[in-house]
Design a protein around this motif. Structure first.
Motif, PDB file in Angstrom:
ATOM      1  N   ASN A  45      34.672  50.367  31.837  1.00 58.48           N
ATOM      2  CA  ASN A  45      34.152  49.821  33.018  1.00 58.48           C
ATOM      3  C   ASN A  45      34.974  49.198  33.809  1.00 58.48           C
ATOM      4  O   ASN A  45      35.650  48.089  33.716  1.00 58.48           O
ATOM      5  CB  ASN A  45      32.909  48.962  32.741  1.00 58.48           C
ATOM      6  CG  ASN A  45      32.222  48.182  34.001  1.00 58.48           C
ATOM      7  OD1 ASN A  45      32.514  48.760  34.990  1.00 58.48           O
ATOM      8  ND2 ASN A  45      31.491  47.137  33.925  1.00 58.48           N
ATOM      9  N   GLU A  47      34.514  48.479  37.338  1.00 56.92           N
ATOM     10  CA  GLU A  47      33.952  48.101  38.424  1.00 56.92           C
ATOM     11  C   GLU A  47      34.552  46.798  39.117  1.00 56.92           C
ATOM     12  O   GLU A  47      34.625  47.133  40.525  1.00 56.92           O
ATOM     13  CB  GLU A  47      32.420  47.819  38.165  1.00 56.92           C
ATOM     14  CG  GLU A  47      31.537  47.615  39.323  1.00 56.92           C
ATOM     15  CD  GLU A  47      30.179  47.586  39.118  1.00 56.92           C
ATOM     16  OE1 GLU A  47      29.535  46.717  39.733  1.00 56.92           O
ATOM     17  OE2 GLU A  47      29.555  48.227  38.149  1.00 56.92           O
ATOM     18  N   HIS A  48      34.963  45.956  38.525  1.00 54.83           N
ATOM     19  CA  HIS A  48      35.410  44.642  39.215  1.00 54.83           C
ATOM     20  C   HIS A  48      36.834  44.220  38.970  1.00 54.83           C
ATOM     21  O   HIS A  48      37.585  43.393  39.181  1.00 54.83           O
ATOM     22  CB  HIS A  48      34.797  43.552  38.543  1.00 54.83           C
ATOM     23  CG  HIS A  48      33.360  43.406  38.555  1.00 54.83           C
ATOM     24  ND1 HIS A  48      32.751  43.037  39.947  1.00 54.83           N
ATOM     25  CD2 HIS A  48      32.526  43.558  37.759  1.00 54.83           C
ATOM     26  CE1 HIS A  48      31.374  43.382  39.822  1.00 54.83           C
ATOM     27  NE2 HIS A  48      31.257  43.688  38.398  1.00 54.83           N
TER      28      HIS A  48
END
Length: 95
Positions: A45, A47-48
């Motif tokens: 992940n 995403e950030h």
């Protein structure tokens, strides 16, 4: 996700490489391993996570532009092998 021999041959043609049968076997396994690793990375992940160009932070290493006086002409020319009228004298290079 592996890579087929046909796909490897296509990549070799695009890369203008001639590969022996032995090389095709070795490279197909190596490329397959690379693709498996990329698939594993795609599971993360991110995403950030901000995109970055370098792993380490870089700062501008240029110095500040400041106008400073030039060296005196006599100092610049004192080690010149030949000079004339306050300029460097060099051999003629164009006829």
């Amino acid at each position: 996700m592996g890579i087929t021999k046909k796909e490897l041959e296509h990549i070799a043609i695009l890369s203008r490489l001639e590969l022996s049968e032995e090389e095709k076997e070795v490279f197909s396994h190596q490329l397959g391993d690379i693709l498996k690793y990329i698939e594993k990375l795609n599971e993360l992940n991110t995403e950030h996570v901000e995109p970055m160009a370098y792993a380490a932070a870089f700062n501008n290493v240029f110095r500040e532009d400041k106008t400073v006086p030039s060296l005196p002409r006599g100092t610049v020319l004192q080690n010149a092998p030949s000079q004339a009228l306050g300029f460097f004298k060099v051999p003629k290079v164009i006829d």
